[in-house]
Design a protein around this motif. Structure first.
Motif, PDB file in Angstrom:
ATOM      1  N   LEU A 128       0.826  -1.207   0.000  1.00 10.97           N
ATOM      2  CA  LEU A 128       0.000   0.000   0.000  1.00 10.97           C
ATOM      3  C   LEU A 128       0.860   1.257   0.000  1.00 10.97           C
ATOM      4  CD1 LEU A 128      -2.791   1.424   0.350  1.00 10.97           C
ATOM      5  CD2 LEU A 128      -2.413   1.246   2.826  1.00 10.97           C
ATOM      6  N   SER A 129       1.916   1.255   0.781  1.00 13.05           N
ATOM      7  CA  SER A 129       2.730   2.463   0.943  1.00 13.05           C
ATOM      8  C   SER A 129       3.535   2.792  -0.311  1.00 13.05           C
ATOM      9  CB  SER A 129       3.669   2.306   2.146  1.00 13.05           C
ATOM     10  OG  SER A 129       2.928   2.124   3.338  1.00 13.05           O
ATOM     11  N   VAL A 130       4.212   1.794  -0.871  1.00 13.09           N
ATOM     12  CA  VAL A 130       5.054   2.066  -2.051  1.00 13.09           C
ATOM     13  C   VAL A 130       4.225   2.075  -3.330  1.00 13.09           C
ATOM     14  CG1 VAL A 130       7.069   1.054  -0.935  1.00 13.09           C
ATOM     15  CG2 VAL A 130       5.631  -0.378  -2.402  1.00 13.09           C
ATOM     16  N   GLY A 131       2.962   1.644  -3.237  1.00 13.82           N
ATOM     17  CA  GLY A 131       2.087   1.653  -4.400  1.00 13.82           C
ATOM     18  C   GLY A 131       1.179   2.868  -4.423  1.00 13.82           C
ATOM     19  N   PRO A 132      -0.082   2.704  -4.024  1.00 10.15           N
ATOM     20  CA  PRO A 132      -1.049   3.810  -4.099  1.00 10.15           C
ATOM     21  C   PRO A 132      -0.650   5.060  -3.321  1.00 10.15           C
ATOM     22  CG  PRO A 132      -2.181   1.729  -3.727  1.00 10.15           C
ATOM     23  CD  PRO A 132      -0.718   1.447  -3.587  1.00 10.15           C
ATOM     24  N   LEU A 133       0.028   4.907  -2.181  1.00 11.86           N
ATOM     25  CA  LEU A 133       0.371   6.085  -1.375  1.00 11.86           C
ATOM     26  C   LEU A 133       1.624   6.796  -1.875  1.00 11.86           C
ATOM     27  CD1 LEU A 133      -0.393   4.835   2.259  1.00 11.86           C
ATOM     28  CD2 LEU A 133      -1.878   6.013   0.630  1.00 11.86           C
ATOM     29  N   GLY A 134       2.349   6.180  -2.780  1.00 10.16           N
ATOM     30  CA  GLY A 134       3.475   6.849  -3.428  1.00 10.16           C
ATOM     31  C   GLY A 134       4.688   7.079  -2.555  1.00 10.16           C
ATOM     32  N   LEU A 135       4.933   6.212  -1.591  1.00 12.87           N
ATOM     33  CA  LEU A 135       6.127   6.349  -0.761  1.00 12.87           C
ATOM     34  C   LEU A 135       7.351   5.975  -1.590  1.00 12.87           C
ATOM     35  CD1 LEU A 135       6.902   7.042   2.185  1.00 12.87           C
ATOM     36  CD2 LEU A 135       6.915   4.587   2.645  1.00 12.87           C
ATOM     37  N   ASP A 136       8.286   6.896  -1.685  1.00  8.72           N
ATOM     38  CA  ASP A 136       9.457   6.716  -2.546  1.00  8.72           C
ATOM     39  C   ASP A 136      10.655   6.300  -1.705  1.00  8.72           C
ATOM     40  OD1 ASP A 136      11.136   6.706  -4.718  1.00  8.72           O
ATOM     41  OD2 ASP A 136      11.535   8.860  -4.644  1.00  8.72           O
ATOM     42  N   ILE A 137      11.150   5.096  -1.932  1.00 10.63           N
ATOM     43  CA  ILE A 137      12.334   4.624  -1.213  1.00 10.63           C
ATOM     44  C   ILE A 137      13.393   4.210  -2.227  1.00 10.63           C
ATOM     45  CG2 ILE A 137      11.012   3.862   0.790  1.00 10.63           C
ATOM     46  CD1 ILE A 137      11.266   0.998  -0.263  1.00 10.63           C
ATOM     47  N   LYS A 138      14.656   4.406  -1.839  1.00 10.60           N
ATOM     48  CA  LYS A 138      15.758   4.081  -2.746  1.00 10.60           C
ATOM     49  C   LYS A 138      16.082   2.593  -2.743  1.00 10.60           C
ATOM     50  CE  LYS A 138      17.960   8.624  -2.388  1.00 10.60           C
ATOM     51  NZ  LYS A 138      19.199   9.378  -2.023  1.00 10.60           N
ATOM     52  N   GLY A 139      15.883   1.957  -1.632  1.00  9.32           N
ATOM     53  CA  GLY A 139      16.178   0.536  -1.533  1.00  9.32           C
ATOM     54  C   GLY A 139      15.010  -0.321  -1.976  1.00  9.32           C
ATOM     55  N   PRO A 140      15.214  -1.642  -2.061  1.00  6.93           N
ATOM     56  CA  PRO A 140      14.117  -2.549  -2.434  1.00  6.93           C
ATOM     57  C   PRO A 140      13.029  -2.566  -1.374  1.00  6.93           C
ATOM     58  CG  PRO A 140      16.074  -3.790  -1.760  1.00  6.93           C
ATOM     59  CD  PRO A 140      16.489  -2.362  -1.845  1.00  6.93           C
ATOM     60  N   ALA A 141      11.793  -2.721  -1.822  1.00  3.38           N
ATOM     61  CA  ALA A 141      10.650  -2.659  -0.909  1.00  3.38           C
ATOM     62  C   ALA A 141      10.668  -3.781   0.120  1.00  3.38           C
ATOM     63  CB  ALA A 141       9.351  -2.704  -1.712  1.00  3.38           C
ATOM     64  N   TYR A 142      11.289  -4.907  -0.224  1.00  2.00           N
ATOM     65  CA  TYR A 142      11.257  -6.031   0.721  1.00  2.00           C
ATOM     66  C   TYR A 142      11.999  -5.712   2.014  1.00  2.00           C
ATOM     67  CZ  TYR A 142      16.056  -7.412  -0.507  1.00  2.00           C
ATOM     68  OH  TYR A 142      17.417  -7.438  -0.693  1.00  2.00           O
TER      69      TYR A 142
END
Length: 253
Positions: A128-142
């Motif tokens: 939810l966070s890295v998808g619809p909410l658009g949270l941008d992180i440099k590392g892999p989501a896992y």
């Protein structure tokens, strides 16, 4: 060495541990409120965070990943402490301990059951966070999923330990301000640890939530797995193991 003899040498029974795991999962699944709290509340809190900082994207991108080290701890603590205490007050735990069951069987059974729930919680909140909410992180989501899971396991361990000292569900919740909220205030989410007063900074260094928040920040700000992330993740895992051992010691026949 045969499988039977190997099982006898283990400090726990895989069969009993597995049966306990299944029973706890069935019990939680029947409790719709607990299931909604476990799986839905972290997602709801991330949506709330997005709405709060809709005019301050930079703040959201800074705080968003770090709360992955906070929200799962609090949510899992509440569910685990109340669920375990309910089993003690209804006599389920006492009946189990009158049987040839090791204390470690019970603690591991609960831990494995809530690990499954923690995994589902981590996957849902991360997607939810890295998808619809658009949270941008440099590392892999896992990596955020890993921190969310470790945070949930930390909350589980603390909840199991606290349930041994609380006499009712209200008292279990009362332990939250004493054991979890100070970590929330001093974990570095509001004020960087190097800007805290000396004594507070020293205390924050021995609080596991500090390392959960720091590891989440590492995942957000670096493209790969850093040494700091690995160190912090191992420290959190060590804390989980230590608290679970203490929880097993509180189970008295």
């Amino acid at each position: 060495m045969s499988t039977a003899r190997l099982a006898e040498r283990l400090p726990f029974s895989p069969t009993i541990t597995g049966a306990t795991t299944v029973r706890v999962l069935q019990q939680v699944s029947r409790d719709k409120g607990s299931t909604a709290l476990l799986l839905g509340i972290p997602c709801m809190l991330m949506v709330l965070l997005k709405l709060m900082f809709h005019d301050s994207e930079a703040t959201l991108q800074r705080v968003g990943p770090q709360v992955f080290g906070v929200f799962p701890v609090i949510v899992m603590y509440l569910v685990a402490s109340v669920s375990t205490l309910r089993e003690r007050t209804t006599g389920t735990a006492e009946r189990l301990l009158t049987m040839p069951v090791r204390r470690l069987d019970i603690v591991l059974g609960y831990s494995l059951a809530f690990t499954v729930l923690a995994l589902l919680q981590a996957v849902l909140s991360t997607l939810l966070s890295v998808g619809p909410l658009g949270l941008d992180i440099k590392g892999p989501a896992y990596l955020l999923m890993v921190i969310a899971m470790l945070g949930a396991l930390l909350g589980l361990a603390l909840g199991l330990l606290v349930s041994a000292f609380a006499r009712n569900e209200f008292q279990a919740v009362q332990f939250l301000p004493a054991g979890v909220l100070p970590q929330f205030l001093m974990c570095g989410l509001f004020v960087p640890r190097d800007e805290m007063q000396g004594a507070l900074s020293a205390v924050a260094k021995v609080m596991p939530m500090t390392y959960a928040v720091q590891a989440a920040g590492e995942a957000a700000n670096h493209p790969g797995v850093t040494g700091v992330f690995v160190r912090d993740a191992l420290l959190i895992l060590a804390c989980v193991v230590l608290v679970l051992v203490a929880s097993a010691a509180t189970l008295k026949r």
